[in-house]
Scaffold this motif. Structure first.
Motif, PDB file in Angstrom:
ATOM      1  N   GLY A 105       6.340  49.521  81.997  1.00 32.27           N
ATOM      2  CA  GLY A 105       7.097  48.484  81.306  1.00 32.27           C
ATOM      3  C   GLY A 105       8.479  48.234  81.878  1.00 32.27           C
ATOM      4  N   ALA A 106       8.684  48.570  83.135  1.00 31.33           N
ATOM      5  CA  ALA A 106       9.959  48.262  83.787  1.00 31.33           C
ATOM      6  C   ALA A 106       9.990  46.791  84.229  1.00 31.33           C
ATOM      7  CB  ALA A 106      10.171  49.161  84.997  1.00 31.33           C
ATOM      8  N   GLY A 107       8.846  46.146  84.157  1.00 27.07           N
ATOM      9  CA  GLY A 107       8.782  44.760  84.615  1.00 27.07           C
ATOM     10  C   GLY A 107       8.850  44.651  86.128  1.00 27.07           C
ATOM     11  N   MET A 108       8.361  45.673  86.798  1.00 21.29           N
ATOM     12  CA  MET A 108       8.427  45.708  88.266  1.00 21.29           C
ATOM     13  C   MET A 108       7.067  45.536  88.928  1.00 21.29           C
ATOM     14  SD  MET A 108      11.092  48.828  88.959  1.00 21.29           S
ATOM     15  CE  MET A 108      11.086  48.552  90.722  1.00 21.29           C
ATOM     16  N   GLY A 109       6.001  45.613  88.151  1.00 22.59           N
ATOM     17  CA  GLY A 109       4.656  45.625  88.728  1.00 22.59           C
ATOM     18  C   GLY A 109       4.334  44.383  89.546  1.00 22.59           C
ATOM     19  N   LEU A 110       4.547  43.214  88.959  1.00 24.34           N
ATOM     20  CA  LEU A 110       4.194  41.978  89.669  1.00 24.34           C
ATOM     21  C   LEU A 110       5.083  41.791  90.907  1.00 24.34           C
ATOM     22  CD1 LEU A 110       3.464  39.566  86.643  1.00 24.34           C
ATOM     23  CD2 LEU A 110       1.801  40.655  88.172  1.00 24.34           C
ATOM     24  N   SER A 111       6.343  42.202  90.822  1.00 26.20           N
ATOM     25  CA  SER A 111       7.220  42.133  92.005  1.00 26.20           C
ATOM     26  C   SER A 111       6.717  43.059  93.097  1.00 26.20           C
ATOM     27  CB  SER A 111       8.659  42.532  91.663  1.00 26.20           C
ATOM     28  OG  SER A 111       9.102  41.842  90.542  1.00 26.20           O
ATOM     29  N   ASN A 112       6.275  44.255  92.700  1.00 20.37           N
ATOM     30  CA  ASN A 112       5.694  45.181  93.683  1.00 20.37           C
ATOM     31  C   ASN A 112       4.473  44.553  94.346  1.00 20.37           C
ATOM     32  OD1 ASN A 112       7.488  47.301  93.435  1.00 20.37           O
ATOM     33  ND2 ASN A 112       6.219  48.508  92.042  1.00 20.37           N
ATOM     34  N   ILE A 113       3.671  43.868  93.549  1.00 20.51           N
ATOM     35  CA  ILE A 113       2.466  43.223  94.098  1.00 20.51           C
ATOM     36  C   ILE A 113       2.876  42.141  95.096  1.00 20.51           C
ATOM     37  CG2 ILE A 113       0.503  41.732  93.543  1.00 20.51           C
ATOM     38  CD1 ILE A 113       0.281  43.309  90.868  1.00 20.51           C
ATOM     39  N   LYS A 114       3.843  41.322  94.697  1.00 23.10           N
ATOM     40  CA  LYS A 114       4.312  40.231  95.559  1.00 23.10           C
ATOM     41  C   LYS A 114       4.799  40.782  96.912  1.00 23.10           C
ATOM     42  CE  LYS A 114       5.376  35.980  96.241  1.00 23.10           C
ATOM     43  NZ  LYS A 114       4.312  34.991  96.218  1.00 23.10           N
TER      44      LYS A 114
END
Ligand code: ATP
Ligand code: MG
Lengths: 138, 120
Positions: A105-114
Protein backbone atom coordinates in the motif's frame (compact mmCIF):
# COMPACT_ATOMS: atom_id res chain seq x y z
CA UNK A 1 9.76 -21.88 -29.24
CA UNK A 2 6.61 -20.63 -27.56
CA UNK A 3 5.82 -21.42 -23.94
CA UNK A 4 2.42 -20.72 -22.48
CA UNK A 5 1.49 -20.91 -18.82
CA UNK A 6 -1.43 -19.86 -16.66
CA UNK A 7 -1.66 -19.27 -12.93
CA UNK A 8 -4.69 -18.65 -10.71
CA UNK A 9 -4.53 -15.92 -8.09
CA UNK A 10 -6.99 -15.52 -5.21
CA UNK A 11 -7.84 -12.14 -3.70
CA UNK A 12 -6.73 -11.80 -0.09
CA UNK A 13 -4.48 -14.87 -0.27
CA UNK A 14 -1.29 -13.18 0.95
CA UNK A 15 0.22 -16.51 2.01
CA UNK A 16 0.71 -17.37 -1.68
CA UNK A 17 1.35 -13.92 -3.09
CA UNK A 18 4.45 -14.19 -5.25
CA UNK A 19 4.21 -17.91 -6.00
CA UNK A 20 3.49 -17.37 -9.69
CA UNK A 21 6.29 -14.79 -9.98
CA UNK A 22 8.69 -17.22 -8.35
CA UNK A 23 7.80 -19.99 -10.83
CA UNK A 24 8.16 -17.69 -13.81
CA UNK A 25 11.54 -16.51 -12.49
CA UNK A 26 12.77 -20.12 -12.30
CA UNK A 27 11.53 -20.82 -15.80
CA UNK A 28 13.27 -17.75 -17.25
CA UNK A 29 16.50 -18.81 -15.55
CA UNK A 30 16.21 -22.27 -17.11
CA UNK A 31 15.70 -20.62 -20.48
CA UNK A 32 18.94 -18.68 -19.93
CA UNK A 33 17.33 -15.25 -20.27
CA UNK A 34 19.68 -12.33 -19.42
CA UNK A 35 19.64 -12.03 -15.59
CA UNK A 36 19.10 -8.26 -15.79
CA UNK A 37 16.01 -8.81 -17.92
CA UNK A 38 14.76 -11.43 -15.46
CA UNK A 39 15.12 -8.92 -12.61
CA UNK A 40 12.87 -6.39 -14.34
CA UNK A 41 10.30 -8.99 -15.37
CA UNK A 42 10.14 -10.37 -11.83
CA UNK A 43 9.62 -6.93 -10.29
CA UNK A 44 6.76 -6.14 -12.68
CA UNK A 45 5.09 -9.53 -12.40
CA UNK A 46 5.28 -9.60 -8.60
CA UNK A 47 3.71 -6.15 -8.30
CA UNK A 48 0.94 -7.15 -10.70
CA UNK A 49 0.34 -10.43 -8.87
CA UNK A 50 0.16 -8.70 -5.49
CA UNK A 51 -2.25 -6.11 -6.87
CA UNK A 52 -4.72 -8.89 -7.61
CA UNK A 53 -4.23 -10.31 -4.10
CA UNK A 54 -4.51 -6.89 -2.44
CA UNK A 55 -7.19 -5.21 -4.53
CA UNK A 56 -9.23 -7.77 -6.50
CA UNK A 57 -11.29 -10.90 -5.81
CA UNK A 58 -9.66 -13.38 -8.12
CA UNK A 59 -7.57 -13.40 -11.23
CA UNK A 60 -5.66 -15.31 -13.80
CA UNK A 61 -2.11 -14.75 -15.03
CA UNK A 62 -1.30 -15.76 -18.61
CA UNK A 63 2.35 -15.97 -19.54
CA UNK A 64 3.49 -16.26 -23.12
CA UNK A 65 7.21 -16.61 -23.76
CA UNK A 66 8.34 -16.22 -27.34
CA UNK A 67 11.84 -16.22 -28.80
CA UNK A 68 12.57 -12.56 -28.08
CA UNK A 69 9.93 -11.42 -25.56
CA UNK A 70 7.59 -12.31 -22.74
CA UNK A 71 3.96 -11.21 -22.65
CA UNK A 72 2.19 -11.25 -19.28
CA UNK A 73 -1.55 -10.71 -19.13
CA UNK A 74 -3.21 -10.41 -15.71
CA UNK A 75 -6.98 -10.42 -15.80
CA UNK A 76 -8.98 -10.08 -12.61
CA UNK A 77 -12.51 -9.92 -11.35
CA UNK A 78 -12.62 -7.10 -8.86
CA UNK A 79 -13.58 -3.51 -8.15
CA UNK A 80 -11.73 -2.21 -11.20
CA UNK A 81 -9.90 1.11 -11.35
CA UNK A 82 -12.04 4.21 -11.91
CA UNK A 83 -9.21 6.61 -12.68
CA UNK A 84 -6.20 4.79 -14.12
CA UNK A 85 -4.12 7.97 -14.43
CA UNK A 86 -4.57 8.65 -10.72
CA UNK A 87 -3.77 5.03 -9.82
CA UNK A 88 -0.49 5.37 -11.73
CA UNK A 89 0.63 8.32 -9.57
CA UNK A 90 3.35 7.12 -7.21
CA UNK A 91 2.05 7.20 -3.64
CA UNK A 92 -1.64 6.86 -4.53
CA UNK A 93 -3.20 3.83 -2.85
CA UNK A 94 -6.60 2.61 -1.75
CA UNK A 95 -5.13 -0.32 0.23
CA UNK A 96 -6.91 -1.20 3.47
CA UNK A 97 -5.35 -0.58 6.86
CA UNK A 98 -4.58 -4.30 7.29
CA UNK A 99 -2.83 -4.43 3.94
CA UNK A 100 -0.82 -1.30 4.78
CA UNK A 101 0.27 -2.76 8.11
CA UNK A 102 1.88 -5.60 6.18
CA UNK A 103 4.00 -3.09 4.30
CA UNK A 104 1.93 -3.06 1.13
CA UNK A 105 0.00 0.00 0.00
CA UNK A 106 2.87 2.41 -0.60
CA UNK A 107 1.33 3.19 -3.97
CA UNK A 108 4.54 2.18 -5.70
CA UNK A 109 3.50 -1.01 -7.48
CA UNK A 110 2.23 0.44 -10.75
CA UNK A 111 5.24 2.80 -10.93
CA UNK A 112 7.54 -0.18 -10.45
CA UNK A 113 5.71 -1.93 -13.28
CA UNK A 114 6.02 1.11 -15.54
CA UNK A 115 9.75 1.40 -14.86
CA UNK A 116 10.43 -2.29 -15.46
CA UNK A 117 8.43 -3.12 -18.58
CA UNK A 118 8.87 -2.24 -22.24
CA UNK A 119 5.11 -2.04 -22.74
CA UNK A 120 2.33 -1.73 -20.18
CA UNK A 121 -1.38 -1.33 -20.75
CA UNK A 122 -4.29 -1.24 -18.29
CA UNK A 123 -7.94 -1.50 -19.15
CA UNK A 124 -10.55 -1.63 -16.44
CA UNK A 125 -14.28 -1.65 -15.81
CA UNK A 126 -15.49 -0.43 -12.45
CA UNK A 127 -17.26 -3.19 -10.56
CA UNK A 128 -16.08 -5.85 -13.00
CA UNK A 129 -12.32 -6.05 -13.16
CA UNK A 130 -9.01 -5.08 -14.63
CA UNK A 131 -6.73 -6.35 -17.38
CA UNK A 132 -3.06 -5.50 -17.20
CA UNK A 133 -0.83 -6.41 -20.14
CA UNK A 134 2.96 -6.21 -19.89
CA UNK A 135 5.59 -6.99 -22.51
CA UNK A 136 9.35 -7.26 -22.00
CA UNK A 137 11.91 -7.93 -24.73
CA UNK A 138 14.89 -10.15 -23.98
CA UNK B 1 32.01 -9.85 3.97
CA UNK B 2 29.80 -12.90 4.35
CA UNK B 3 26.48 -13.14 6.16
CA UNK B 4 28.13 -15.28 8.84
CA UNK B 5 30.67 -12.48 9.49
CA UNK B 6 27.81 -10.05 10.00
CA UNK B 7 26.07 -12.47 12.38
CA UNK B 8 29.25 -12.72 14.45
CA UNK B 9 30.08 -9.01 14.38
CA UNK B 10 26.59 -7.88 15.48
CA UNK B 11 25.71 -10.92 17.62
CA UNK B 12 22.61 -11.59 15.55
CA UNK B 13 20.22 -14.43 16.23
CA UNK B 14 19.88 -16.89 13.34
CA UNK B 15 16.22 -17.94 13.13
CA UNK B 16 16.53 -19.96 9.91
CA UNK B 17 18.10 -20.24 6.47
CA UNK B 18 21.47 -21.41 7.87
CA UNK B 19 22.34 -22.82 4.43
CA UNK B 20 22.81 -19.25 3.16
CA UNK B 21 25.23 -18.01 5.83
CA UNK B 22 28.23 -18.21 3.49
CA UNK B 23 26.69 -15.75 1.01
CA UNK B 24 28.61 -12.57 0.21
CA UNK B 25 26.98 -9.28 1.22
CA UNK B 26 26.84 -6.64 -1.52
CA UNK B 27 25.28 -3.90 0.62
CA UNK B 28 22.26 -3.08 2.73
CA UNK B 29 18.71 -1.81 2.26
CA UNK B 30 16.34 -0.46 4.92
CA UNK B 31 12.58 -0.31 4.35
CA UNK B 32 9.30 -1.60 5.71
CA UNK B 33 7.50 -1.02 2.41
CA UNK B 34 7.57 -4.14 0.25
CA UNK B 35 7.15 -2.33 -3.07
CA UNK B 36 10.06 -0.06 -2.17
CA UNK B 37 12.29 -3.08 -1.60
CA UNK B 38 10.93 -4.76 -4.72
CA UNK B 39 11.71 -1.73 -6.83
CA UNK B 40 15.01 -0.57 -5.37
CA UNK B 41 16.90 -3.17 -3.33
CA UNK B 42 19.69 -4.91 -5.24
CA UNK B 43 20.91 -8.47 -5.46
CA UNK B 44 23.08 -9.56 -2.53
CA UNK B 45 21.93 -6.82 -0.15
CA UNK B 46 20.92 -7.39 3.46
CA UNK B 47 17.39 -6.13 4.15
CA UNK B 48 16.65 -4.55 7.54
CA UNK B 49 12.93 -4.49 8.44
CA UNK B 50 10.33 -4.90 11.15
CA UNK B 51 7.93 -6.88 8.92
CA UNK B 52 7.76 -10.51 10.07
CA UNK B 53 5.31 -12.20 7.68
CA UNK B 54 6.22 -14.59 4.88
CA UNK B 55 5.84 -12.04 2.06
CA UNK B 56 9.16 -10.67 3.31
CA UNK B 57 10.83 -13.93 2.28
CA UNK B 58 8.94 -13.96 -1.03
CA UNK B 59 10.40 -10.54 -1.80
CA UNK B 60 13.87 -11.47 -0.49
CA UNK B 61 13.96 -14.56 -2.69
CA UNK B 62 12.61 -12.84 -5.82
CA UNK B 63 15.26 -10.13 -5.36
CA UNK B 64 18.09 -12.59 -4.51
CA UNK B 65 18.86 -10.74 -1.28
CA UNK B 66 21.64 -12.10 0.95
CA UNK B 67 19.72 -12.04 4.25
CA UNK B 68 16.92 -10.37 6.21
CA UNK B 69 17.41 -8.77 9.65
CA UNK B 70 14.36 -8.33 11.89
CA UNK B 71 14.86 -5.44 14.32
CA UNK B 72 13.72 -4.57 17.85
CA UNK B 73 13.36 -8.17 18.98
CA UNK B 74 10.61 -9.01 16.46
CA UNK B 75 10.33 -12.73 15.76
CA UNK B 76 9.32 -14.31 12.43
CA UNK B 77 6.05 -16.13 11.83
CA UNK B 78 6.31 -19.92 11.27
CA UNK B 79 5.75 -19.75 7.50
CA UNK B 80 8.37 -17.01 7.23
CA UNK B 81 10.88 -19.41 8.81
CA UNK B 82 9.79 -22.21 6.51
CA UNK B 83 10.20 -20.05 3.41
CA UNK B 84 13.62 -18.84 4.58
CA UNK B 85 14.81 -22.45 4.94
CA UNK B 86 13.44 -23.42 1.53
CA UNK B 87 15.13 -20.48 -0.17
CA UNK B 88 18.39 -20.68 1.82
CA UNK B 89 18.11 -17.02 2.79
CA UNK B 90 19.14 -16.42 6.41
CA UNK B 91 16.53 -14.79 8.61
CA UNK B 92 18.31 -12.94 11.40
CA UNK B 93 17.20 -11.06 14.50
CA UNK B 94 18.45 -8.37 16.84
CA UNK B 95 17.13 -6.37 19.81
CA UNK B 96 18.67 -3.24 18.24
CA UNK B 97 16.59 -0.58 16.48
CA UNK B 98 16.62 -0.12 12.71
CA UNK B 99 18.73 3.02 13.17
CA UNK B 100 21.40 1.22 15.16
CA UNK B 101 21.53 -1.87 12.95
CA UNK B 102 21.73 0.22 9.78
CA UNK B 103 24.53 2.33 11.28
CA UNK B 104 26.57 -0.67 12.33
CA UNK B 105 25.98 -2.52 9.08
CA UNK B 106 27.06 0.52 7.10
CA UNK B 107 30.20 0.97 9.19
CA UNK B 108 31.12 -2.71 8.85
CA UNK B 109 30.67 -2.68 5.08
CA UNK B 110 32.67 0.54 4.71
CA UNK B 111 35.42 -0.83 6.93
CA UNK B 112 35.49 -4.03 4.91
CA UNK B 113 35.72 -2.10 1.63
CA UNK B 114 38.62 -0.09 3.08
CA UNK B 115 40.44 -3.26 4.11
CA UNK B 116 39.92 -4.74 0.65
CA UNK B 117 41.28 -1.65 -1.10
CA UNK B 118 44.36 -1.64 1.19
CA UNK B 119 44.99 -5.27 0.31
CA UNK B 120 44.83 -4.73 -3.44
N1 ATP C 1 -5.94 -5.13 -10.03
C1 ATP C 1 -6.44 -4.03 -9.43
N2 ATP C 1 -7.77 -3.96 -9.13
C2 ATP C 1 -8.28 -2.85 -8.54
N3 ATP C 1 -7.55 -1.77 -8.21
C3 ATP C 1 -6.23 -1.79 -8.47
C4 ATP C 1 -5.60 -2.91 -9.09
N4 ATP C 1 -4.29 -2.63 -9.25
C5 ATP C 1 -4.12 -1.40 -8.74
N5 ATP C 1 -5.27 -0.87 -8.28
C6 ATP C 1 -5.49 0.46 -7.70
O1 ATP C 1 -4.37 1.28 -8.00
C7 ATP C 1 -3.77 1.75 -6.77
C8 ATP C 1 -2.28 1.89 -6.96
O2 ATP C 1 -1.68 0.60 -7.19
P1 ATP C 1 -0.15 0.38 -6.82
O3 ATP C 1 0.19 -1.02 -7.09
O4 ATP C 1 0.65 1.43 -7.48
O5 ATP C 1 -0.11 0.69 -5.25
P2 ATP C 1 -0.67 -0.20 -4.05
O6 ATP C 1 -0.98 -1.57 -4.52
O7 ATP C 1 -1.78 0.54 -3.40
O8 ATP C 1 0.59 -0.21 -3.07
P3 ATP C 1 1.97 -1.02 -3.30
O9 ATP C 1 1.92 -1.59 -4.67
O10 ATP C 1 3.04 0.01 -3.13
O11 ATP C 1 2.01 -2.06 -2.23
C9 ATP C 1 -4.20 0.74 -5.73
O12 ATP C 1 -4.16 1.24 -4.42
C10 ATP C 1 -5.63 0.44 -6.20
O13 ATP C 1 -6.50 1.48 -5.83
MG1 MG D 1 0.45 -2.63 -5.63
Amino acid sequence: MIIEQTYQVRGGDFAHAGDASSKVKKLLKQLDVDPRKIKSIVIALYEAEVNIVAHAWEGIIRILIDRDHIRMVLEDKGPGIADIEQAMVEGYSTASREVREMGFGAGMGLSNIKRNTDQMEITSRVGEGTVLTMVNYF
Amino acid sequence: MKVIDLVNALGLEVFSGQAGLEKEIAGGYVSDLLSDVMGFAREGEVWVTLQTHQNVMAVASLKDLAAVILVKGFTPEPDTIEHSNEEHIPLLGTPLSTFEVAGRLYALLQHHKGVLSLES
